[in-house]
Design a protein around this motif. Structure first.
Motif, PDB file in Angstrom:
ATOM      1  N   ALA A 162       0.858  -1.190   0.000  1.00 12.93           N
ATOM      2  CA  ALA A 162       0.000   0.000   0.000  1.00 12.93           C
ATOM      3  C   ALA A 162       0.893   1.237   0.000  1.00 12.93           C
ATOM      4  CB  ALA A 162      -0.911   0.006   1.218  1.00 12.93           C
ATOM      5  N   ASN A 163       0.368   2.333  -0.480  1.00  9.18           N
ATOM      6  CA  ASN A 163       1.109   3.614  -0.534  1.00  9.18           C
ATOM      7  C   ASN A 163       2.408   3.538  -1.362  1.00  9.18           C
ATOM      8  OD1 ASN A 163      -0.823   4.701   1.335  1.00  9.18           O
ATOM      9  ND2 ASN A 163       0.337   3.738   2.984  1.00  9.18           N
ATOM     10  N   PRO A 164       2.343   3.238  -2.629  1.00 15.90           N
ATOM     11  CA  PRO A 164       1.162   3.017  -3.450  1.00 15.90           C
ATOM     12  C   PRO A 164       0.683   1.558  -3.395  1.00 15.90           C
ATOM     13  CG  PRO A 164       3.087   2.883  -4.831  1.00 15.90           C
ATOM     14  CD  PRO A 164       3.586   3.223  -3.447  1.00 15.90           C
ATOM     15  N   TYR A 165      -0.559   1.346  -3.828  1.00 19.96           N
ATOM     16  CA  TYR A 165      -1.078  -0.014  -3.860  1.00 19.96           C
ATOM     17  C   TYR A 165      -0.432  -0.792  -5.002  1.00 19.96           C
ATOM     18  CZ  TYR A 165      -4.673   0.613  -0.325  1.00 19.96           C
ATOM     19  OH  TYR A 165      -5.328   0.811   0.876  1.00 19.96           O
ATOM     20  N   THR A 202      -5.020  -2.634 -17.951  1.00 17.76           N
ATOM     21  CA  THR A 202      -6.368  -2.255 -17.567  1.00 17.76           C
ATOM     22  C   THR A 202      -7.342  -2.802 -18.588  1.00 17.76           C
ATOM     23  OG1 THR A 202      -6.431  -0.202 -18.835  1.00 17.76           O
ATOM     24  CG2 THR A 202      -5.469  -0.102 -16.630  1.00 17.76           C
ATOM     25  N   ARG A 203      -8.607  -2.709 -18.250  1.00 17.73           N
ATOM     26  CA  ARG A 203      -9.654  -3.139 -19.179  1.00 17.73           C
ATOM     27  C   ARG A 203     -10.597  -1.978 -19.448  1.00 17.73           C
ATOM     28  NH1 ARG A 203     -11.147  -9.184 -16.837  1.00 17.73           N
ATOM     29  NH2 ARG A 203      -9.012  -9.883 -16.556  1.00 17.73           N
ATOM     30  N   GLY A 204     -10.044  -0.796 -19.391  1.00 21.92           N
ATOM     31  CA  GLY A 204     -10.881   0.393 -19.465  1.00 21.92           C
ATOM     32  C   GLY A 204     -10.973   1.041 -20.825  1.00 21.92           C
ATOM     33  N   GLY A 205     -10.726   0.282 -21.903  1.00 25.69           N
ATOM     34  CA  GLY A 205     -10.880   0.822 -23.239  1.00 25.69           C
ATOM     35  C   GLY A 205     -10.024   2.044 -23.455  1.00 25.69           C
ATOM     36  N   ALA A 206     -10.687   3.201 -23.677  1.00 25.32           N
ATOM     37  CA  ALA A 206      -9.959   4.442 -23.950  1.00 25.32           C
ATOM     38  C   ALA A 206      -9.103   4.874 -22.768  1.00 25.32           C
ATOM     39  CB  ALA A 206     -10.951   5.558 -24.305  1.00 25.32           C
ATOM     40  N   GLU A 207      -9.422   4.369 -21.581  1.00 26.41           N
ATOM     41  CA  GLU A 207      -8.664   4.749 -20.399  1.00 26.41           C
ATOM     42  C   GLU A 207      -7.422   3.893 -20.203  1.00 26.41           C
ATOM     43  OE1 GLU A 207     -11.421   4.410 -17.207  1.00 26.41           O
ATOM     44  OE2 GLU A 207     -12.239   6.398 -17.532  1.00 26.41           O
ATOM     45  N   GLN A 220      -9.223   2.876  -7.503  1.00 25.92           N
ATOM     46  CA  GLN A 220     -10.513   3.440  -7.904  1.00 25.92           C
ATOM     47  C   GLN A 220     -11.013   2.830  -9.220  1.00 25.92           C
ATOM     48  OE1 GLN A 220      -7.893   5.121  -6.878  1.00 25.92           O
ATOM     49  NE2 GLN A 220      -8.483   6.495  -5.207  1.00 25.92           N
ATOM     50  N   LYS A 221     -10.121   2.145  -9.941  1.00 23.22           N
ATOM     51  CA  LYS A 221     -10.498   1.543 -11.224  1.00 23.22           C
ATOM     52  C   LYS A 221     -10.696   0.025 -11.126  1.00 23.22           C
ATOM     53  CE  LYS A 221      -8.257   5.023 -14.145  1.00 23.22           C
ATOM     54  NZ  LYS A 221      -7.321   5.250 -15.278  1.00 23.22           N
ATOM     55  N   MET A 222     -10.726  -0.491  -9.915  1.00 23.34           N
ATOM     56  CA  MET A 222     -10.823  -1.948  -9.762  1.00 23.34           C
ATOM     57  C   MET A 222     -12.058  -2.540 -10.434  1.00 23.34           C
ATOM     58  SD  MET A 222      -9.591  -3.928  -6.337  1.00 23.34           S
ATOM     59  CE  MET A 222     -10.101  -2.699  -5.146  1.00 23.34           C
ATOM     60  N   ARG A 223     -13.160  -1.847 -10.363  1.00 16.36           N
ATOM     61  CA  ARG A 223     -14.388  -2.393 -10.956  1.00 16.36           C
ATOM     62  C   ARG A 223     -14.265  -2.558 -12.462  1.00 16.36           C
ATOM     63  NH1 ARG A 223     -19.333   0.793  -7.800  1.00 16.36           N
ATOM     64  NH2 ARG A 223     -18.770   0.092  -5.686  1.00 16.36           N
ATOM     65  N   ILE A 224     -13.721  -1.548 -13.129  1.00 16.08           N
ATOM     66  CA  ILE A 224     -13.629  -1.645 -14.592  1.00 16.08           C
ATOM     67  C   ILE A 224     -12.456  -2.511 -15.034  1.00 16.08           C
ATOM     68  CG2 ILE A 224     -14.730   0.601 -14.949  1.00 16.08           C
ATOM     69  CD1 ILE A 224     -11.953   1.743 -15.580  1.00 16.08           C
ATOM     70  N   GLN A 225     -11.566  -2.834 -14.110  1.00 17.01           N
ATOM     71  CA  GLN A 225     -10.416  -3.667 -14.453  1.00 17.01           C
ATOM     72  C   GLN A 225     -10.623  -5.131 -14.077  1.00 17.01           C
ATOM     73  OE1 GLN A 225      -7.221  -1.621 -12.465  1.00 17.01           O
ATOM     74  NE2 GLN A 225      -7.315   0.130 -13.842  1.00 17.01           N
ATOM     75  N   GLY A 226     -11.827  -5.483 -13.650  1.00 16.25           N
ATOM     76  CA  GLY A 226     -12.087  -6.880 -13.354  1.00 16.25           C
ATOM     77  C   GLY A 226     -13.084  -7.116 -12.241  1.00 16.25           C
ATOM     78  N   ASP A 227     -13.249  -6.147 -11.342  1.00 16.09           N
ATOM     79  CA  ASP A 227     -14.199  -6.234 -10.236  1.00 16.09           C
ATOM     80  C   ASP A 227     -14.109  -7.579  -9.518  1.00 16.09           C
ATOM     81  OD1 ASP A 227     -16.075  -5.267  -8.510  1.00 16.09           O
ATOM     82  OD2 ASP A 227     -17.791  -5.821  -9.760  1.00 16.09           O
ATOM     83  N   PRO A 228     -13.125  -7.760  -8.651  1.00 16.30           N
ATOM     84  CA  PRO A 228     -12.887  -9.065  -8.034  1.00 16.30           C
ATOM     85  C   PRO A 228     -13.997  -9.510  -7.085  1.00 16.30           C
ATOM     86  CG  PRO A 228     -11.587  -7.384  -6.929  1.00 16.30           C
ATOM     87  CD  PRO A 228     -12.199  -6.721  -8.137  1.00 16.30           C
ATOM     88  N   ASP A 229     -14.121 -10.821  -6.949  1.00 15.78           N
ATOM     89  CA  ASP A 229     -15.010 -11.395  -5.941  1.00 15.78           C
ATOM     90  C   ASP A 229     -14.315 -11.409  -4.583  1.00 15.78           C
ATOM     91  OD1 ASP A 229     -17.015 -12.251  -7.927  1.00 15.78           O
ATOM     92  OD2 ASP A 229     -15.490 -13.711  -8.527  1.00 15.78           O
ATOM     93  N   LEU A 230     -12.969 -11.544  -4.632  1.00 16.58           N
ATOM     94  CA  LEU A 230     -12.174 -11.614  -3.415  1.00 16.58           C
ATOM     95  C   LEU A 230     -11.005 -10.646  -3.511  1.00 16.58           C
ATOM     96  CD1 LEU A 230     -11.853 -15.512  -3.156  1.00 16.58           C
ATOM     97  CD2 LEU A 230     -13.513 -14.081  -1.939  1.00 16.58           C
ATOM     98  N   VAL A 231     -10.743  -9.944  -2.432  1.00 17.09           N
ATOM     99  CA  VAL A 231      -9.546  -9.118  -2.317  1.00 17.09           C
ATOM    100  C   VAL A 231      -8.660  -9.779  -1.268  1.00 17.09           C
ATOM    101  CG1 VAL A 231      -8.600  -6.900  -1.601  1.00 17.09           C
ATOM    102  CG2 VAL A 231     -10.677  -6.979  -2.993  1.00 17.09           C
ATOM    103  N   ARG A 242     -14.390  -0.424  -0.825  1.00 17.21           N
ATOM    104  CA  ARG A 242     -15.238   0.635  -1.378  1.00 17.21           C
ATOM    105  C   ARG A 242     -15.239   0.643  -2.899  1.00 17.21           C
ATOM    106  NH1 ARG A 242     -12.729   5.840   0.819  1.00 17.21           N
ATOM    107  NH2 ARG A 242     -14.272   6.761  -0.588  1.00 17.21           N
ATOM    108  N   TYR A 243     -14.196   0.081  -3.494  1.00 21.93           N
ATOM    109  CA  TYR A 243     -14.063   0.167  -4.953  1.00 21.93           C
ATOM    110  C   TYR A 243     -14.349  -1.159  -5.648  1.00 21.93           C
ATOM    111  CZ  TYR A 243     -11.978   4.556  -3.585  1.00 21.93           C
ATOM    112  OH  TYR A 243     -11.773   5.802  -3.022  1.00 21.93           O
TER     113      TYR A 243
END
Length: 279
Positions: A161-164, A191-196, A212-223, A242-243
Motif C-alpha cells: 500500500a502507498n502506493p497499492y 487495464t480493461r478500461g478501453g480508452a482509459e 478506484q479503477k478496480m471495478r472496470i479492471q475486473g471487479d474481483p469477488d475476493l480481495v 469501497r471500490y
C-alpha cells in the motif's frame, strides 16, 4: 571437478561438495534446513525467519536487496544461493567475485521441484530432496482433487500500500492463485478500461494499481491482502472494499502464496482452509 547448471542456465564447477553456504532467500534458507544442511549454512538475510533459531546461530549478511559484501567475503563461503526475483543482477555480479552464485528462478511448481532436485544433487542430499519432492507431489494431487469442482473466483492479490501494488502475471503467486481457481484480474498487467487504458502503469510482475479503477479492471469477488511484505490492516480492507461490488476481503498468509521450496507442502492444507472460509 563436477559441473552443475542453475536455473538461469549458468554452469558452476566444484572440486568437492560445497560445505559453506550463504543463503540470500528466506524460503530457500528454510529448504536448505529441511534438507538437513543446517551445519553448512553460515550466512543468511535478516528476512530468513525460518527456522527461528537461525537468527541467533547464523551470521546476518543484510537483506535480499542490499547485502554486506565484506561480511559475506569474510565468511569464506563455497557457494551463495540467490534468486532471480529476490536478488538483483548487480548483487549477483558482485558476489560472483567471492565465490559461485547459484541463482534459482521459480515461477511454477515444476520450477520449484527442479530447484529441490538441483539442491539434492548439488549438496549430496538426493534422498532427502526426493522425499520432499514426493511429499509435495502427493499433497498437490490431493489438493487438485479437492479443488476440481470449486467455482472460479476473480481475485486481486495485494502486496503493498502507498502506493497499492498487486501480484501480476509471470509470478509464483499467480501460479498458486490459478491452482486455487482464483482468476487474477491483474494477471495481464493491463487495464480493461478501453480508452482509459494505460499500459505503462501496469508493467511489471508487481504493478502499481489505481484502486478506484478496480471495478472496470475486473471487479474481483475476493480481495486478498498478503501478510508480507506490507502489514495490511482493517483500514486498508475498508478502503479497498469501497471500490468493488461487495468483494470479500481476506487477510492471507503471504508465505503460503509466495514462498517456494519446502514451505509449499504446508500451503495446500492452508489453501483448503481458505476455500472453506469463502463458502
Amino acid at each position: 571437478m563436477k559441473t552443475f547448471t542453475d536455473q538461469l542456465g549458468i554452469s558452476h564447477s566444484f572440486a568437492t561438495t560445497p560445505k559453506r553456504i550463504v543463503s540470500l532467500v528466506p524460503s530457500q534458507t528454510e529448504l536448505l534446513y529441511d534438507l538437513g544442511l543446517e551445519e553448512s549454512i553460515i550466512g543468511i538475510t535478516k528476512f530468513c525467519v525460518h527456522p527461528f533459531h537461525f537468527k541467533l546461530t547464523k551470521k546476518i549478511v543484510g537483506g535480499t536487496k542490499k547485502v554486506h559484501y565484506e561480511k559475506i567475503r569474510l565468511l569464506q563461503p563455497d557457494i551463495i544461493i540467490a534468486n532471480k526475483e529476490e536478488n538483483t543482477p548487480e548483487i549477483v555480479e558482485e558476489l560472483s567475485k567471492i565465490c559461485p552464485v547459484w541463482v534459482t528462478n521459480i515461477i511454477s511448481i515444476e520450477d520449484n521441484q527442479q530447484m529441490i532436485a538441483d539442491f539434492g544433487v548439488l549438496f549430496n542430499k538426493r534422498t532427502e530432496a526426493q522425499k520432499w519432492i514426493d511429499k509435495i507431489n502427493f499433497a498437490l494431487a490431493d489438493f487438485q482433487q479437492f479443488i476440481k469442482d470449486k467455482p472460479i473466483n476473480k481475485v486481486a492479490y495485494f502486496i503493498w500500500a502507498n502506493p497499492y501494488m498487486v501480484a501480476g502475471g509471470d509470478t509464483f503467486i499467480n501460479e498458486l492463485l490459478k491452482l486455487n481457481k482464483f482468476e487474477n484480474i491483474y494477471e495481464n498487467n493491463d487495464t480493461r478500461g478501453g480508452a482509459e487504458r494505460s499500459v505503462a502503469k501496469y508493467k511489471g510482475r508487481y504493478p502499481e494499481v489505481i484502486i478506484q479503477k478496480m471495478r472496470i479492471q475486473g471487479d474481483p469477488d475476493l480481495v486478498l491482502l498478503s501478510s508480507e511484505p506490507f502489514p495490511f490492516n482493517d483500514e486498508h480492507a475498508f478502503e479497498l472494499g469501497r471500490y468493488t461490488h461487495h468483494a470479500k476481503t481476506i487477510f492471507v498468509d503471504g508465505e503460503m502464496f509466495s514462498w517456494y521450496g519446502s514451505r509449499l507442502l504446508k500451503a495446500f492444507a492452508y489453501f483448503k482452509k481458505i476455500h472453506q472460509s469463502i463458502i
